[in-house]
Enzyme design. Sequence first.
Site, PDB file in Angstrom:
ATOM      1  N   ASP A  97       0.836  -1.190   0.000  1.00 19.03           N
ATOM      2  CA  ASP A  97       0.000   0.000   0.000  1.00 19.03           C
ATOM      3  C   ASP A  97       0.884   1.259   0.000  1.00 19.03           C
ATOM      4  O   ASP A  97       2.065   1.205   0.333  1.00 19.03           O
ATOM      5  CB  ASP A  97      -0.910  -0.011   1.225  1.00 19.03           C
ATOM      6  CG  ASP A  97      -2.188   0.771   1.016  1.00 19.03           C
ATOM      7  OD1 ASP A  97      -2.294   1.495   0.000  1.00 19.03           O
ATOM      8  OD2 ASP A  97      -3.097   0.670   1.863  1.00 19.03           O
ATOM      9  N   GLU A 104       2.728   6.861  -2.608  1.00 17.15           N
ATOM     10  CA  GLU A 104       2.477   8.111  -3.306  1.00 17.15           C
ATOM     11  C   GLU A 104       2.887   9.261  -2.366  1.00 17.15           C
ATOM     12  O   GLU A 104       3.410   9.039  -1.294  1.00 17.15           O
ATOM     13  CB  GLU A 104       0.991   8.257  -3.669  1.00 17.15           C
ATOM     14  CG  GLU A 104       0.349   7.023  -4.290  1.00 17.15           C
ATOM     15  CD  GLU A 104      -0.269   6.071  -3.265  1.00 17.15           C
ATOM     16  OE1 GLU A 104      -0.731   5.006  -3.681  1.00 17.15           O
ATOM     17  OE2 GLU A 104      -0.258   6.408  -2.049  1.00 17.15           O
ATOM     18  N   ASP A 136      -8.995   3.545  -3.066  1.00 22.33           N
ATOM     19  CA  ASP A 136     -10.135   3.835  -2.196  1.00 22.33           C
ATOM     20  C   ASP A 136     -11.318   4.394  -2.985  1.00 22.33           C
ATOM     21  O   ASP A 136     -11.298   5.540  -3.445  1.00 22.33           O
ATOM     22  CB  ASP A 136      -9.729   4.834  -1.114  1.00 22.33           C
ATOM     23  CG  ASP A 136      -8.622   4.298  -0.224  1.00 22.33           C
ATOM     24  OD1 ASP A 136      -8.340   3.090  -0.304  1.00 22.33           O
ATOM     25  OD2 ASP A 136      -8.037   5.088   0.539  1.00 22.33           O
TER      26      ASP A 136
END
Length: 773
Positions: free
Chosen positions: A436, A439, A504
Amino acid sequence: MRFRDGMWLMAADKRIDYAEDIYSITDLPDGKGLELLCPVKKIRDRGDTLNCPTLTVKLEAAFDGVISFEVTHWAGAVKRGPNFDLYPDGRPESSASISRKDTGTTLSSGSLSATVTSEPQTFDIKFHSSDGSKELTSLLNRSVGMAYSPVTGNMKVVEDMRTFKHYIFTQSELGVGEGIYGLGERFGAFNKVGQRIQLLNEDGGTSSDQAYKNISFWLSSNGYGVFIDQPELVDLEIGSERCCRLQTSLEGQRLKWYVIYGPTPKEVLTRYSILTGKPSMVPAWSFGLWLSTSFTTNYDEATVTHFLEEMKSRAIPVEVFHYDCFWLRAFHWCDFVFSSSHFPDPKAQISRLKSGKLLNKVCVWINPYLGQASPVFDMAAEKGYLLKRKNGDVWQWDLWQAGMGIIDFTNPEASDWYLGCLSELFEIGVDCIKTDFGERIPTGDVQWFDKSVDPAKMRNYYAFIYNKLVYEAMEKRFGENQAVLFGRSACAGVQRFPLCWGGDCESTAAALAESVRGGLSIGLSSFAFWSCDIGGFEGRPNPWIYKRWVAFGLFCSHSRLHGSGSYRVPWLIDDDVKGEQSATAVLKTFVRLKRKLMPYLYAQAVESVEKGWPMSLRAMCLEFPDDPTSWFLDRQFMVGDSLLVAPVFTEGGEVEFYLPEGRWTNWWNDEVVEGPRWRKEKHGFGTLPIYVREGTVLVLGKEEGADGEGFGYDWFQQGGEVRLYHTKPGDSAALRDFEGKDCGIMKVGHDGEIEGHPIPALKGNWVLKILPD
């Protein structure tokens, strides 16, 4: 980045210089390219060459069908990395040729050519097929240039560049009706014409113009693609500043991109994947159902066991169970230590779950950050494992984790430490990793351990380093084609380290449509495998949304039930109260259907990896590029080359979709429909539009099996069914076993049945069905 105020005026805060003339054309020493000297004013006499900036353009033959274009202002600017890892499987030989005529100089690279005009005091470069049958795009008047901001009064003021920004840009022509697609996982309009897109990785969700996976490659409906060989922020105005042009700009002194000719979009993707790398293959078991604890839910060892026991009691096999963030201690993310109060003996628990056949594999969530509360933080800071500010402080902020730092993977010792942490997880019984985040990597006031690194380029490229490190650790541990990660961030080349998911999303019909568009777009960047959060991540999905999403999600290459603040197990969605329309029944239906399709899906996956194509969520334009309608379809897709699937976005089941030319057979009732045509249908929760393309030899496995028998089952030994859909002699299907081994080709003979009746080299109880009856 906009440099003009409409067609006639320059932007008030910028000075622009365009390449106005091609003063000279020189062959490169190796004979495989041209160098153009391009003054920013028309040269009429020798005096015009004084006090005149120039731009240098290089055109080089890369390999068959690919030509690179590079424009440079000041060649003395330091070339700092990182750079994209090109040709990872080797560079093909190029057969370049240069020819000159009165009309211009032509560089040819196999099937693609670039012609530079010989007309004096003119800037004109055309890209076209070498046989002259197709014009692709051009760089015309005032289409290559540089800009300063703020406006410079004269050239003397740039003696000190600290107060100026320098940009370089190109503007390629857009043809009438031309569409632009791809550019990574983008959730907005499928056709990017009219949009401004910034290629900068952000954690922005699926309902914004930001993207987790910015891929500097776009595909044109005009038979070509462009790969921008720049890891840093690239700004695109796609028919949005100049309606007839696609502008590419960045801050710096150089800009390089490659024109990639098809002419078909599949051929473009294959050539692009030669440049940046082909996807790796994933094991058959990974195509099964993944079940997650969800994110902020309260779970522990008992919760995990309960979920798996309940799934087994409902005859829904779970292939992979995923432990999301809170397997770790709060504020400690990510120090790789199980929370002892929730999981006192994770190794023993994982062993019990596997031996009890409640699951096949285990996945855990990680990220490349480290919270300050972890005891590991001080050690990592002291040893230089964390990214630093220019003054030597560890770079920290409180977004996500309090005082978190970022692992500096440019430090080999930091990477080795991280690999050691992963190895300990593998020893516990973890089989795959969810990578995950990655960024929002800072670009200002930072100094990487490798001082040759340009922080501006690390924003996007960090995703490559992060995913590559984790993927190769799994590959080393489990073997070739056995590694699987579940990544969120990406840049060009990350397709080599499958797989990724869409991030998400909300639990709404609009978000379901966003996810479809995101999957279609990332597939047009050579990502073979993609997934999403079934039911949506944010919020608690309405039962009808969950069930419609299940039907779609099981047709993604990989299928995971995951959410944020609520569990995604089906019996908590509608309490199993609606019989065949319940969430449990719907999930069971589509898990079994995917299992039945595995011989077909896995063979398609192997071909996708070999060719650089998306396996599922394959945009219709890849299979039907000559059908203009196919370039507009963003609510349906192909699974491989033979199955058309249209998700349902309404509670009542109304759905409209398009069937291209040919005969299509309804999966559910064998109805034959002639295309091209639009079609409206209404579906309950247990079905959605699935149509089989004519000429398909469809190999199907068993729908259900013994307890604990996963998606890696040996379908060729257990038997199944072969269906022929309006086939003709020569139509065929590739056969791959559950380990990916080539088992030959199944071909339709002149008698209308399978050559070597009933099924060559296959054992077990197999049935042959010819459609229509």
